[in-house]
Motif scaffolding. Structure first.
Motif, short mmCIF file in Angstrom:
data_model
loop_
_atom_site.label_atom_id
_atom_site.label_comp_id
_atom_site.label_asym_id
_atom_site.label_seq_id
_atom_site.Cartn_x
_atom_site.Cartn_y
_atom_site.Cartn_z
N GLY A 132 23.32 19.44 27.33
CA GLY A 132 23.14 18.37 26.66
C GLY A 132 24.40 17.28 26.51
N ARG A 133 25.27 17.70 26.97
CA ARG A 133 26.63 16.90 26.81
C ARG A 133 26.74 16.43 28.24
NH1 ARG A 133 29.76 17.30 21.96
NH2 ARG A 133 31.42 16.34 23.24
N GLY A 134 27.44 15.04 28.32
CA GLY A 134 27.94 14.76 29.54
C GLY A 134 29.28 15.08 30.00
N SER A 135 29.81 14.66 31.07
CA SER A 135 31.27 15.07 31.43
C SER A 135 32.11 14.24 30.68
CB SER A 135 31.22 14.74 32.86
OG SER A 135 30.57 15.54 33.65
N SER A 136 33.46 15.03 30.33
CA SER A 136 34.31 14.40 29.54
C SER A 136 35.86 15.15 29.91
CB SER A 136 33.95 14.35 28.22
OG SER A 136 33.91 15.84 27.38
N ARG A 137 37.01 14.57 29.71
CA ARG A 137 38.12 15.35 29.70
C ARG A 137 38.78 15.00 28.38
NH1 ARG A 137 40.75 13.84 35.48
NH2 ARG A 137 39.21 14.04 36.97
N GLY A 138 39.35 16.15 27.72
CA GLY A 138 39.83 16.16 26.43
C GLY A 138 41.35 16.13 26.68
N GLY A 139 42.07 15.48 25.61
CA GLY A 139 43.38 15.56 25.91
C GLY A 139 43.96 16.92 25.59
N ASP A 140 43.20 17.61 25.20
CA ASP A 140 43.98 19.09 24.90
C ASP A 140 43.53 20.18 26.10
OD1 ASP A 140 41.20 19.04 24.53
OD2 ASP A 140 40.95 20.03 22.77
N GLY A 141 43.27 19.70 27.15
CA GLY A 141 43.11 20.47 28.41
C GLY A 141 41.65 20.97 28.80
N LEU A 142 40.61 20.32 28.12
CA LEU A 142 39.35 20.67 28.06
C LEU A 142 38.47 19.74 28.87
CD1 LEU A 142 36.85 22.54 27.09
CD2 LEU A 142 36.72 21.19 25.29
N ARG A 143 37.88 20.29 30.03
CA ARG A 143 37.07 19.66 30.72
C ARG A 143 35.60 20.06 30.67
NH1 ARG A 143 39.02 17.82 35.85
NH2 ARG A 143 37.05 17.28 36.04
N LEU A 144 35.01 19.07 30.06
CA LEU A 144 33.35 19.31 29.95
C LEU A 144 32.72 18.82 31.03
CD1 LEU A 144 32.97 18.61 26.11
CD2 LEU A 144 33.04 20.97 27.52
N HIS A 145 31.97 19.64 31.88
CA HIS A 145 31.04 19.05 32.97
C HIS A 145 29.60 18.94 32.66
CE1 HIS A 145 34.28 19.75 35.81
NE2 HIS A 145 34.62 20.62 35.24
N GLY A 146 28.94 18.05 33.01
CA GLY A 146 27.68 17.45 32.70
C GLY A 146 26.57 18.53 33.66
#
Length: 315
Positions: free
Chosen positions: A106-120
């Motif tokens: 349910g979430r799109g891709s994003s790059r967090g400044g804390d080293g977290l890469r969320l993939h959609g």
């Protein structure tokens, strides 16, 4: 205090990580949680998620659990992070190595400044499993995702490692490549699947083999058995061109540098040197990988100059 003991027991079962809601459920009060953080007995990893020990560097598993507690049961470790959790080799430390790759439904891709890469990415239930209490993709899906977000040498090395460990089978690879069709990065990575070899025993061997492939001198075989005049095995060489009397060894920086290993390597090398096949044995160190042209030139020279191998003695 029973409440703290319960909280720590729960954290221990989750790689020493627990959420604020879990701590409260164990009977700790908000003030007690704040006191544990102030005293550095607990460490805040994510908003509302704590490492229940004073380790300065939480493990990869602890960091993944922290993200999954923060994002809920829809989060799953994917790609390079899942590969490391499966202990698939091939991904080298460097920029981005410690980034956490997760997919959250349910979430799109994003790059967090804390080293977290969320993939959609859409990950169906059949491609999700549990390992050590962590939700992650199956080995097959992990490889499919990993090849899309890394370089060719790392991708082939990772596939080699998964094959060598039996996490996937060679017969699975064409279907995995086909399943990636249409995804970003699939066209460039499609040829990489055919380069994998289950006989490669280390990342070094995989990368050395690819240098040879790119130079047009692909080894004839891997893990080639060398035998003495009686047919007894002397040892195995990593890469070999037995038809042309040449072999190459990938000497890693770990076990090969230990005294016992050095002694064993020397005995094996001496045995190979006097074996009936008279192989020209080349040995390369990890730092040599930074000079692929020199590696190729040395192997080519050996292939040109190598003596014709003597007939093998039947075992």
């Amino acid at each position: 205090m029973a409440e703290l003991s319960n909280a720590n027991s729960l954290a221990a079962s989750q790689h020493w990580v627990l959420s604020r809601a879990q701590a409260l459920g164990c009977g700790l009060s908000p003030a007690q949680i704040a006191s544990l953080v102030r005293s550095r007995r607990w460490r805040r990893l994510r908003p509302g998620v704590y490492l229940a020990r004073g380790d300065p560097a939480p493990s990869l598993a602890a960091r993944v659990v922290a993200v999954q507690l923060a994002y809920g049961p829809r989060s799953v470790a994917v790609g390079p992070t899942a590969a490391r959790l499966w202990r698939i080799q091939g991904l080298l430390p460097g920029p981005g190595y410690d980034h956490l790759h997760l997919s959250v439904a349910g979430r799109g891709s994003s790059r967090g400044g804390d080293g977290l890469r969320l993939h959609g990415w859409t990950v169906p239930p059949g491609e999700i499993t549990m390992r050590g209490g962590i939700r992650l993709t199956t080995p097959a899906r992990t490889l499919r995702d990993t090849v899309l977000c890394t370089d060719r040498h790392s991708a082939v090395s990772a596939i080699d490692s998964a094959l060598y460990q039996g996490l996937v089978a060679p017969a699975d690879l064409p279907a995995l490549a086909e399943a990636n069709a249409g995804r970003p990065g699939a066209p460039r990575s499609r040829p990489w699947w055919a380069l994998a070899d289950p006989r490669a025993q280390s990342t070094f061997e995989s990368r050395l083999r690819l240098i040879c492939v790119d130079a047009g001198i692909a080894p004839e075989t891997l893990q080639y058995p060398v035998r003495d005049s009686t047919g007894a095995p002397v040892g195995y060489v990593d890469l070999a061109w037995p038809g042309r009397g040449v072999a190459a060894e990938a000497d890693g920086t770990g076990p090969h540098t230990l005294p016992d290993a050095l002694f064993g390597d020397r005995r094996r090398q001496n045995g190979i040197a006097v074996a009936p096949e008279r192989l020209v044995l080349l040995r390369f160190a990890w730092r040599d990988l930074g000079r692929p042209a020199e590696i190729a030139a040395m192997i080519r020279a050996a292939l040109r100059q190598g003596a014709a191998p003597a007939p093998r003695t039947a075992p």
